[in-house]
Design a protein around this motif. Structure first.
Motif, PDB file in Angstrom:
ATOM      1  N   HIS A  25      18.122 101.761  47.755  1.00 65.67           N
ATOM      2  CA  HIS A  25      19.527 102.167  47.725  1.00 65.67           C
ATOM      3  C   HIS A  25      20.395 101.206  48.527  1.00 65.67           C
ATOM      4  CE1 HIS A  25      19.779 105.972  45.512  1.00 65.67           C
ATOM      5  NE2 HIS A  25      18.487 106.041  45.775  1.00 65.67           N
ATOM      6  N   PHE A  26      19.890 100.713  49.639  1.00 67.59           N
ATOM      7  CA  PHE A  26      20.628  99.712  50.409  1.00 67.59           C
ATOM      8  C   PHE A  26      20.899  98.487  49.539  1.00 67.59           C
ATOM      9  CE2 PHE A  26      20.199  95.739  52.852  1.00 67.59           C
ATOM     10  CZ  PHE A  26      21.391  95.793  53.555  1.00 67.59           C
ATOM     11  N   GLU A  27      19.876  97.989  48.869  1.00 68.99           N
ATOM     12  CA  GLU A  27      20.035  96.807  48.024  1.00 68.99           C
ATOM     13  C   GLU A  27      21.004  97.047  46.873  1.00 68.99           C
ATOM     14  OE1 GLU A  27      15.969  95.943  47.010  1.00 68.99           O
ATOM     15  OE2 GLU A  27      15.601  94.932  48.923  1.00 68.99           O
ATOM     16  N   ASP A  28      20.991  98.262  46.317  1.00 67.45           N
ATOM     17  CA  ASP A  28      21.841  98.574  45.173  1.00 67.45           C
ATOM     18  C   ASP A  28      23.299  98.875  45.544  1.00 67.45           C
ATOM     19  OD1 ASP A  28      19.653  98.294  43.498  1.00 67.45           O
ATOM     20  OD2 ASP A  28      19.310 100.458  43.309  1.00 67.45           O
ATOM     21  N   HIS A  29      23.519  99.452  46.736  1.00 70.30           N
ATOM     22  CA  HIS A  29      24.843  99.993  47.022  1.00 70.30           C
ATOM     23  C   HIS A  29      25.524  99.517  48.307  1.00 70.30           C
ATOM     24  CE1 HIS A  29      24.097 102.662  43.702  1.00 70.30           C
ATOM     25  NE2 HIS A  29      23.014 103.158  44.289  1.00 70.30           N
ATOM     26  N   ALA A  30      24.839  98.835  49.193  1.00 68.36           N
ATOM     27  CA  ALA A  30      25.441  98.453  50.481  1.00 68.36           C
ATOM     28  C   ALA A  30      26.676  97.584  50.313  1.00 68.36           C
ATOM     29  CB  ALA A  30      24.409  97.746  51.359  1.00 68.36           C
ATOM     30  N   ALA A  31      26.645  96.718  49.317  1.00 67.69           N
ATOM     31  CA  ALA A  31      27.796  95.826  49.101  1.00 67.69           C
ATOM     32  C   ALA A  31      29.053  96.615  48.736  1.00 67.69           C
ATOM     33  CB  ALA A  31      27.476  94.809  48.012  1.00 67.69           C
ATOM     34  N   THR A  37      23.544  95.589  57.042  1.00 63.51           N
ATOM     35  CA  THR A  37      22.160  95.965  57.353  1.00 63.51           C
ATOM     36  C   THR A  37      21.843  97.339  56.758  1.00 63.51           C
ATOM     37  OG1 THR A  37      22.650  97.134  59.419  1.00 63.51           O
ATOM     38  CG2 THR A  37      22.305  94.729  59.565  1.00 63.51           C
ATOM     39  N   GLU A  38      20.558  97.576  56.576  1.00 66.75           N
ATOM     40  CA  GLU A  38      20.114  98.872  56.074  1.00 66.75           C
ATOM     41  C   GLU A  38      20.475  99.989  57.051  1.00 66.75           C
ATOM     42  OE1 GLU A  38      15.976 100.821  54.368  1.00 66.75           O
ATOM     43  OE2 GLU A  38      16.202  98.636  54.422  1.00 66.75           O
ATOM     44  N   GLU A  39      20.403  99.688  58.338  1.00 63.40           N
ATOM     45  CA  GLU A  39      20.762 100.680  59.351  1.00 63.40           C
ATOM     46  C   GLU A  39      22.234 101.089  59.217  1.00 63.40           C
ATOM     47  OE1 GLU A  39      20.574 101.381  64.191  1.00 63.40           O
ATOM     48  OE2 GLU A  39      20.154  99.392  63.382  1.00 63.40           O
ATOM     49  N   GLU A  40      23.130 100.113  58.996  1.00 62.28           N
ATOM     50  CA  GLU A  40      24.548 100.429  58.797  1.00 62.28           C
ATOM     51  C   GLU A  40      24.738 101.334  57.583  1.00 62.28           C
ATOM     52  OE1 GLU A  40      27.141  96.618  60.297  1.00 62.28           O
ATOM     53  OE2 GLU A  40      26.139  96.450  58.357  1.00 62.28           O
ATOM     54  N   TYR A  41      24.021 101.030  56.512  1.00 65.09           N
ATOM     55  CA  TYR A  41      24.132 101.809  55.282  1.00 65.09           C
ATOM     56  C   TYR A  41      23.673 103.253  55.492  1.00 65.09           C
ATOM     57  CZ  TYR A  41      23.085 103.369  50.521  1.00 65.09           C
ATOM     58  OH  TYR A  41      23.006 104.087  49.357  1.00 65.09           O
ATOM     59  N   VAL A  42      22.523 103.423  56.123  1.00 64.14           N
ATOM     60  CA  VAL A  42      21.999 104.771  56.377  1.00 64.14           C
ATOM     61  C   VAL A  42      22.939 105.539  57.304  1.00 64.14           C
ATOM     62  CG1 VAL A  42      20.085 106.081  57.404  1.00 64.14           C
ATOM     63  CG2 VAL A  42      19.609 104.129  55.903  1.00 64.14           C
ATOM     64  N   ASN A  43      23.423 104.883  58.350  1.00 63.07           N
ATOM     65  CA  ASN A  43      24.378 105.534  59.255  1.00 63.07           C
ATOM     66  C   ASN A  43      25.667 105.914  58.519  1.00 63.07           C
ATOM     67  OD1 ASN A  43      22.671 105.416  61.465  1.00 63.07           O
ATOM     68  ND2 ASN A  43      23.534 103.499  62.226  1.00 63.07           N
ATOM     69  N   GLY A  44      26.115 105.058  57.617  1.00 62.49           N
ATOM     70  CA  GLY A  44      27.311 105.352  56.840  1.00 62.49           C
ATOM     71  C   GLY A  44      27.123 106.586  55.968  1.00 62.49           C
ATOM     72  N   ALA A  45      25.965 106.699  55.347  1.00 58.94           N
ATOM     73  CA  ALA A  45      25.670 107.867  54.511  1.00 58.94           C
ATOM     74  C   ALA A  45      25.603 109.134  55.349  1.00 58.94           C
ATOM     75  CB  ALA A  45      24.359 107.654  53.758  1.00 58.94           C
ATOM     76  N   SER A  46      24.991 109.036  56.511  1.00 61.70           N
ATOM     77  CA  SER A  46      24.886 110.187  57.411  1.00 61.70           C
ATOM     78  C   SER A  46      26.265 110.592  57.936  1.00 61.70           C
ATOM     79  CB  SER A  46      23.946 109.843  58.573  1.00 61.70           C
ATOM     80  OG  SER A  46      23.783 110.938  59.425  1.00 61.70           O
ATOM     81  N   ARG A  68      25.944 117.522  46.556  1.00 63.94           N
ATOM     82  CA  ARG A  68      26.654 116.334  46.094  1.00 63.94           C
ATOM     83  C   ARG A  68      28.070 116.398  46.640  1.00 63.94           C
ATOM     84  NH1 ARG A  68      22.826 117.762  42.430  1.00 63.94           N
ATOM     85  NH2 ARG A  68      21.750 116.066  41.369  1.00 63.94           N
ATOM     86  N   VAL A  69      28.490 115.302  47.269  1.00 62.71           N
ATOM     87  CA  VAL A  69      29.790 115.248  47.939  1.00 62.71           C
ATOM     88  C   VAL A  69      30.567 114.059  47.399  1.00 62.71           C
ATOM     89  CG1 VAL A  69      30.939 115.029  50.170  1.00 62.71           C
ATOM     90  CG2 VAL A  69      28.742 116.200  50.032  1.00 62.71           C
ATOM     91  N   TYR A  70      31.872 114.249  47.242  1.00 63.93           N
ATOM     92  CA  TYR A  70      32.717 113.179  46.721  1.00 63.93           C
ATOM     93  C   TYR A  70      34.014 113.102  47.509  1.00 63.93           C
ATOM     94  CZ  TYR A  70      35.367 110.368  43.378  1.00 63.93           C
ATOM     95  OH  TYR A  70      36.104 109.377  42.787  1.00 63.93           O
ATOM     96  N   CYS A  91      26.868 106.022  47.291  1.00 64.82           N
ATOM     97  CA  CYS A  91      27.395 104.921  46.494  1.00 64.82           C
ATOM     98  C   CYS A  91      28.870 105.152  46.176  1.00 64.82           C
ATOM     99  CB  CYS A  91      26.609 104.792  45.191  1.00 64.82           C
ATOM    100  SG  CYS A  91      26.763 106.219  44.091  1.00 64.82           S
ATOM    101  N   LYS A  92      29.436 104.182  45.485  1.00 69.70           N
ATOM    102  CA  LYS A  92      30.772 104.312  44.912  1.00 69.70           C
ATOM    103  C   LYS A  92      30.574 104.205  43.404  1.00 69.70           C
ATOM    104  CE  LYS A  92      33.549 102.551  48.704  1.00 69.70           C
ATOM    105  NZ  LYS A  92      34.633 101.626  49.068  1.00 69.70           N
ATOM    106  N   PRO A  93      30.728 105.315  42.689  1.00 68.25           N
ATOM    107  CA  PRO A  93      30.523 105.268  41.238  1.00 68.25           C
ATOM    108  C   PRO A  93      31.413 104.210  40.585  1.00 68.25           C
ATOM    109  CG  PRO A  93      30.728 107.532  41.985  1.00 68.25           C
ATOM    110  CD  PRO A  93      31.083 106.654  43.159  1.00 68.25           C
ATOM    111  N   SER A  94      30.896 103.609  39.532  1.00 70.73           N
ATOM    112  CA  SER A  94      31.654 102.558  38.859  1.00 70.73           C
ATOM    113  C   SER A  94      32.884 103.104  38.138  1.00 70.73           C
ATOM    114  CB  SER A  94      30.759 101.806  37.871  1.00 70.73           C
ATOM    115  OG  SER A  94      30.216 102.699  36.926  1.00 70.73           O
TER     116      SER A  94
END
Length: 115
Positions: A25-31, A37-46, A68-70, A91-94
């Motif tokens: 998920h980090f590779e697919d959505h962090a950008a 970093t993966e840590e930033e991504y996980v912290n952002g989701a949390s 599910r939250v939006y 993620c941010k849906p397309s």
């Protein structure tokens, strides 16, 4: 579709279920978010879960306890497993109409409550 009967108690989600899922998920959505970093991504989701509770973002709970939250302002979307306290996706849906088109199929509207 039958109405979900899952009642969700307060929960926190601060990790993915396993390292492979987290990395994928980090590779697919962090950008989408500008995370380096993966840590930033996980912290952002949390943090998004806590932010959703504070700001009253739309949320739906399915019969399995997946929340599910939006955030319509920033187009951020996340899925959390309330039974195990894990992040399933962030993620941010397309499509900016993703929530409107899909949310009725995603379960009952519930407030987000973080423990």
């Amino acid at each position: 579709m039958t109405e979900p009967s899952q009642e969700v108690t307060k929960f926190e989600a601060d990790h993915f279920g396993n390292a492979e899922r987290s990395t994928g998920h980090f590779e697919d959505h962090a950008a989408d978010f500008g995370y380096q970093t993966e840590e930033e991504y996980v912290n952002g989701a949390s943090n998004f879960l806590r932010e959703a509770e504070q700001n009253g973002y739309p949320a739906r709970v399915d019969s399995m306890g997946n929340v599910r939250v939006y955030d319509p302002t920033t187009n951020r979307f996340a899925v959390y497993d309330s039974n195990n306290g894990v992040i399933r996706s962030f993620c941010k849906p397309s499509s900016s109409t993703y929530w409107e088109r899909n949310s009725p199929k995603l379960g009952k509207v519930r407030p987000v409550e973080v423990s």
